[in-house]
Design a protein around this motif. Structure first.
Motif, PDB file in Angstrom:
ATOM      1  N   ARG A   1       0.806  -1.210   0.000  1.00 42.17           N
ATOM      2  CA  ARG A   1       0.000   0.000   0.000  1.00 42.17           C
ATOM      3  C   ARG A   1       0.845   1.268   0.000  1.00 42.17           C
ATOM      4  O   ARG A   1       0.349   2.354  -0.308  1.00 42.17           O
ATOM      5  N   GLY A   2       2.101   1.133   0.396  1.00 39.37           N
ATOM      6  CA  GLY A   2       2.961   2.304   0.496  1.00 39.37           C
ATOM      7  C   GLY A   2       2.581   3.216   1.644  1.00 39.37           C
ATOM      8  O   GLY A   2       2.644   4.447   1.516  1.00 39.37           O
ATOM      9  N   VAL A   3       2.189   2.639   2.788  1.00 35.91           N
ATOM     10  CA  VAL A   3       1.793   3.423   3.958  1.00 35.91           C
ATOM     11  C   VAL A   3       2.409   2.803   5.204  1.00 35.91           C
ATOM     12  O   VAL A   3       2.870   1.658   5.194  1.00 35.91           O
ATOM     13  N   TRP A   4       2.407   3.598   6.275  1.00 34.98           N
ATOM     14  CA  TRP A   4       2.802   3.087   7.585  1.00 34.98           C
ATOM     15  C   TRP A   4       1.555   2.627   8.324  1.00 34.98           C
ATOM     16  O   TRP A   4       0.501   3.272   8.250  1.00 34.98           O
ATOM     17  N   ALA A   5       1.673   1.535   9.058  1.00 32.33           N
ATOM     18  CA  ALA A   5       0.593   1.018   9.902  1.00 32.33           C
ATOM     19  C   ALA A   5       1.081   1.001  11.341  1.00 32.33           C
ATOM     20  O   ALA A   5       2.186   0.531  11.623  1.00 32.33           O
ATOM     21  N   THR A   6       0.252   1.510  12.245  1.00 32.92           N
ATOM     22  CA  THR A   6       0.602   1.533  13.659  1.00 32.92           C
ATOM     23  C   THR A   6      -0.545   0.975  14.483  1.00 32.92           C
ATOM     24  O   THR A   6      -1.713   1.059  14.096  1.00 32.92           O
ATOM     25  N   ALA A   7      -0.190   0.428  15.625  1.00 32.85           N
ATOM     26  CA  ALA A   7      -1.171  -0.081  16.587  1.00 32.85           C
ATOM     27  C   ALA A   7      -0.894   0.566  17.934  1.00 32.85           C
ATOM     28  O   ALA A   7       0.261   0.625  18.375  1.00 32.85           O
ATOM     29  N   ALA A   8      -1.938   1.066  18.571  1.00 31.87           N
ATOM     30  CA  ALA A   8      -1.798   1.726  19.863  1.00 31.87           C
ATOM     31  C   ALA A   8      -2.724   1.063  20.873  1.00 31.87           C
ATOM     32  O   ALA A   8      -3.649   0.327  20.518  1.00 31.87           O
ATOM     33  N   ASP A   9      -2.471   1.377  22.146  1.00 30.02           N
ATOM     34  CA  ASP A   9      -3.246   0.714  23.191  1.00 30.02           C
ATOM     35  C   ASP A   9      -4.613   1.355  23.420  1.00 30.02           C
ATOM     36  O   ASP A   9      -5.288   1.037  24.398  1.00 30.02           O
ATOM     37  N   ASP A  10      -5.037   2.267  22.538  1.00 32.11           N
ATOM     38  CA  ASP A  10      -6.415   2.742  22.572  1.00 32.11           C
ATOM     39  C   ASP A  10      -7.302   1.896  21.667  1.00 32.11           C
ATOM     40  O   ASP A  10      -8.404   2.316  21.283  1.00 32.11           O
TER      41      ASP A  10
END
Length: 865
Positions: free
Chosen positions: A605-614
């Motif tokens: 996709r050419g994107v950054w993916a992040t996961a947070a604790d919310d």
């Protein structure tokens, strides 16, 4: 992919269950037990007892249900075969001249094969007589009359079962003892096993000449044969015996394989099509699983996923054409398994402590084919090397090497294809390099060191860059870059974050690194010049609106943080809350929420993916703008993996589940459950098209991708019954469901598919609506329409339903629908007239009226309406 226990009926019978049958259309299970004269019917969807069918005067020994004609057959020691409708009505008790011990049904010929003591009888079901008796029984409201064919019926009454061939009697044409089990194959053979240790084979095409059709194989087992199962895929037969063994036979009677000493009790064998395995009742009632491709015992690799040790199973039955497996225990329990495509396919245990990370290394196999090796890192500082057992050919990985690289936990592992080495980072603040070839390269004729000791705290992330460079992050808050060819430092960014860094990711397309600490910011670094690392942008996860509101309220509302655990003084070697460092950390954590736990580059996709604790997954553009976010469940993400092959995102949650996401859909494509502790590592096996997970429960597990295995892996699609008769079409038992939920397409329907009539095509919809009176005809004047309406109203008055009845409500609904269709047609006609007038005026051409011309609305779709 496994068989999951979905329901258990405790004390289904007071004694041991001896036979099971299954009705696919009604989802009902039929069971009979030792010493019991009744048949119990269970709802497989909730385990409730639906009814108890009575009619036999002796113990019911076997039951068999035909999903083609929707009749249940039961055999008993009272010398009869009972015929029942699927609603439990006893149509007839047919005397067969001796006790019945086994039943089998042939879908293609509609034959019922009955096994007794040294005899096999073959009957054909008379469908006309069955319908007649069913109609008679529907008029009976209580009990079963002897005059309709019950146990007391006269012998000259019409019989539903009509003998096709003369009885096959032993020892010349049958067994010399009890015929315990019978199987009908797709190739037109009857195979039976008996207490005389023999297997008898009959060919349907030659039954007119029994001696030519008959073949006996003596001494197939050293004791009585008590169970048989048919493998439709490999076209072979399984037999289980009192001698504790299971054997595999070809259709010609040749022994293909044998599994001995399975049990010290009679062995019940079953073929499980959804997972392409053989199951057998083993020692102490524990089930044993075999992969027929080897064949090999794979019990230890599938035990947990299939709950093989949970019950002491003595009877197994796999209904044809379903994804279910039924089992029973000697204590009268009824167990139902169902195929779970999202369960673990294989499980491997070798680690003695938590498994923290896993990496897959592509290699070439012995035949130069693509293969994969697995390297798993544990809390004991060891790296285990796993290789596919090609001799077994059943997707089994064996641990061939244990490599001690650290003294404490290994938190990160990666592999360099160019250098052929593993790189690990651990709790001991070391980075270790291990060359798989065993040969350490040299620099200036000096062997390179295999350890990097510059970090001051645990190493939490590793990433391979271009030109054999390595990036690492640590709890010491620094970002470092190394040259693996010289083992020297290229760049150091001290204090890259204010908090310990817990994740690192590399974007090869843009030469960028992303790091996240214990806060709400992800920093992206430009490493085009590795010796001059510079910050490029920040992905800020803070909720600015919430932050502003907190400030306006004077901080009266506490911000959510997961750092308060630092105040626990009961943990060993943990500073107290009065420590300034602890207070400062908690203060920063209160500002830095939500805390980002994982960051990955999504290459497809050419994107950054992040996961947070919310509980939010976010996608970011390369310029730092937030593109999309969606919520997830299960707690904070412990591991995140990007599957660029299948274009999926795989996330391991705190609740021990693993979810697979398509970035266009917030609903998981698959949810994998089975680990008993947190999953810390995820990778992808290209050769098997499956994911591998590493968990703190000390195991590695394989899971098929949501699209299913593309490389075989022993998966079998359940076959439809043979024969041209549609299920339920053979016996119209009025009032009962005539169709199975599984759609059956006959050969005639395939050759002559249904076509839409010309009158229903879009080009003729207007004329059709006028013909049936839905639309008004312009040729009919107002007086004509008024006259027609009066006539229609008069007709309606004659047949009008009483107000409030269902007929009246349906009539009102129909009028409203006709009114809407007329209004829509008028609007489209006016629009088309205006369009035609405008186009004619715009072109300057004189509009010539055409007799009978009218605008026909386009795209009027009755189906959608």
């Amino acid at each position: 992919m496994a068989m999951e226990i979905v329901r258990v009926v405790e004390q289904a019978h007071e004694s041991e269950i001896v036979s099971l049958a299954y009705n696919r259309a009604r989802k009902e299970i039929y069971s009979c037990a030792d010493g019991d004269r009744t048949i119990k019917v269970w709802d497989s969807r909730n385990g409730q007892l639906l009814r108890v069918q009575q009619g036999h005067k002796g113990m019911v020994t076997c039951v068999n249900f035909s999903n083609i004609i929707r009749l249940l057959f039961s055999g008993s020691i009272d010398n009869t075969v009972g015929i029942w409708t699927e609603k439990g009505v006893n149509l007839q008790m047919v005397s067969v001249g001796g006790p019945v011990f086994s039943l089998a049904w042939d879908d293609r010929r509609r034959f019922l094969i009955v096994g007794g003591h040294s005899v096999i009888n073959i009957y054909k079901v008379d469908m006309g007589e069955a319908r007649k008796m069913s109609q008679q029984q529907r008029s009976v409201t209580s009990g079963i009359k002897d005059s309709t064919g019950g146990p007391g019926a006269s012998a000259d009454m019409p019989q539903i079962l009509r003998r096709v061939y003369q009885p096959l009697k032993g020892p010349e044409l049958c067994h010399s003892d009890v015929v315990k089990c019978i199987v009908v194959t797709d190739t037109g053979k009857i195979m039976s096993g008996g207490f005389d240790k023999a297997i008898c084979i009959y060919e349907f095409d030659k039954l007119d000449k029994p001696r030519e059709a008959f073949q006996r194989m003596r001494k197939c087992h050293t004791a009585a044969i008590v169970s048989m199962a048919y493998d439709h895929t490999a076209n072979c037969i399984l037999s289980g015996s009192i001698d504790g063994s299971m054997k595999v036979w070809s259709m010609e009677g040749r022994l293909l394989d044998k599994f001995e000493n399975i049990n010290d009790q009679p062995v019940c064998a079953a073929y499980v099509p959804p997972i392409n395995m053989y199951w057998a009742s083993g020692r102490f009632g524990r089930l044993v699983a075999y992969d027929p491709r080897a064949p090999s015992n794979v019990t230890e690799y599938v035990r947990d996923a299939n709950s093989l040790d949970r019950f002491r199973v003595s009877l197994l039955f796999a209904p044809l054409g379903t994804d279910m497996l039924l089992g029973a225990t000697r204590q009268g329990q009824l167990i139902m398994w169902q195929h779970n495509k999202q369960a673990a396919y294989r499980m491997f245990r070798k680690h003695e402590d938590w498994v923290e990370a896993v990496v897959v290394v592509p290699v070439k196999g012995a035949d130069d084919a693509d293969a994969d090796e697995i390297f798993s890192a544990g809390a004991d500082g060891k790296v285990l090397r796993w290789q596919l057992d090609t001799e077994e050919n059943c997707d089994i990985y064996e641990c061939i090497e244990e490599i001690q690289l650290h003294t404490k936990n290994i938190h990160a592992i990666t592999y360099s294809p160019a250098l052929g080495c593993l790189v690990t980072g651990g709790e001991d603040a070391l980075i270790r390099v291990h060359y798989l070839s065993g040969q350490i390269p040299t620099f200036n004729d000096v062997p390179l060191p295999t350890s990097i000791t510059d970090h001051e705290a645990r190493v939490t992330g590793l990433a391979l860059l271009k030109n054999n460079l390595l990036a690492s992050v640590s709890f010491d808050r620094s970002l470092r870059i190394w040259d693996l060819t010289t083992m020297k430092t290229v760049a150091v960014v001290p204090g890259a974050h204010d908090t310990p860094i817990q994740c690192l990711e590399y974007c090869p397309e843009r030469d960028e690194l992303a790091t996240c600490g214990m806060g709400n910011k992800v920093k992206v670094w430009d490493v085009k010049r590795p010796s001059a690392v510079r910050p490029k942008l920040v992905l800020n996860h803070a909720d600015h609106d919430a932050a502003d509101s907190d400030d306006e309220e004077g901080g009266s509302r506490a911000r959510k943080t997961n750092m308060m655990w630092l105040t626990r003084s009961d943990m060993p070697n943990l500073p107290t809350a009065t420590n300034p460092l602890v207070e400062e950390t908690i203060k920063k954590a209160a500002r830095d929420v939500p805390e980002v736990t994982q960051v990955r580059w999504v290459g497809y996709r050419g994107v950054w993916a992040t996961a947070a604790d919310d509980d939010m997954l976010r996608l970011w553009g390369t310029d730092g703008t937030k593109l999309h976010q969606f919520a997830y469940t299960g707690g904070s993400v412990q591991a995140l993996y990007v599957d660029n092959v299948n274009k999926l995102l795989v996330a391991a949650m705190l609740d021990k589940a693993v979810c697979v996401y398509d970035l266009d859909d917030p609903i998981p494509r698959a949810t994998y459950k089975g680990h008993t502790d947190v999953v810390r590592g995820i990778s992808y096996l290209h050769s098997a098209d499956c994911y591998i997970t590493a968990s703190w429960d000390k195991s590695l597990r394989l899971w098929f991708t949501p699209g299913g295995p593309r490389h075989g892996a022993g998966v079998v699609v359940p076959k439809q019954p043979a024969g041209g008769l549609k299920e339920g079409a053979g016996l119209g038992l009025g009032g009962e469901e005539e169709e199975d939920e599984e759609h059956f397409v006959s050969s005639y329907e395939k050759a002559h598919p249904l076509e839409v009539p010309r009158a229903l095509t879009e080009a003729n919809q207007w004329q059709l609506l006028k013909a049936i009176g839905v639309l008004e005809d312009d040729k009919v004047g107002k007086k004509g329409r008024a006259r027609a309406f009066k006539v229609e109203d008069a007709r309606e008055d004659e047949t009008r339903d009483d107000p409030g009845t269902l007929g009246a409500k349906l009539n009102d609904l129909g009028k409203e629908l006709l009114h809407e269709i007329n209004a829509m047609a008028r609007q489209r006609k006016i629009a088309m007239d205006h369009t035609d007038a405008g186009s004619a005026a715009g072109s300057g051409a004189e509009r010539v009226p055409i007799a009978g011309r009218r605008a026909r609305p386009q795209g009027l779709n009755l189906g959608k309406r």
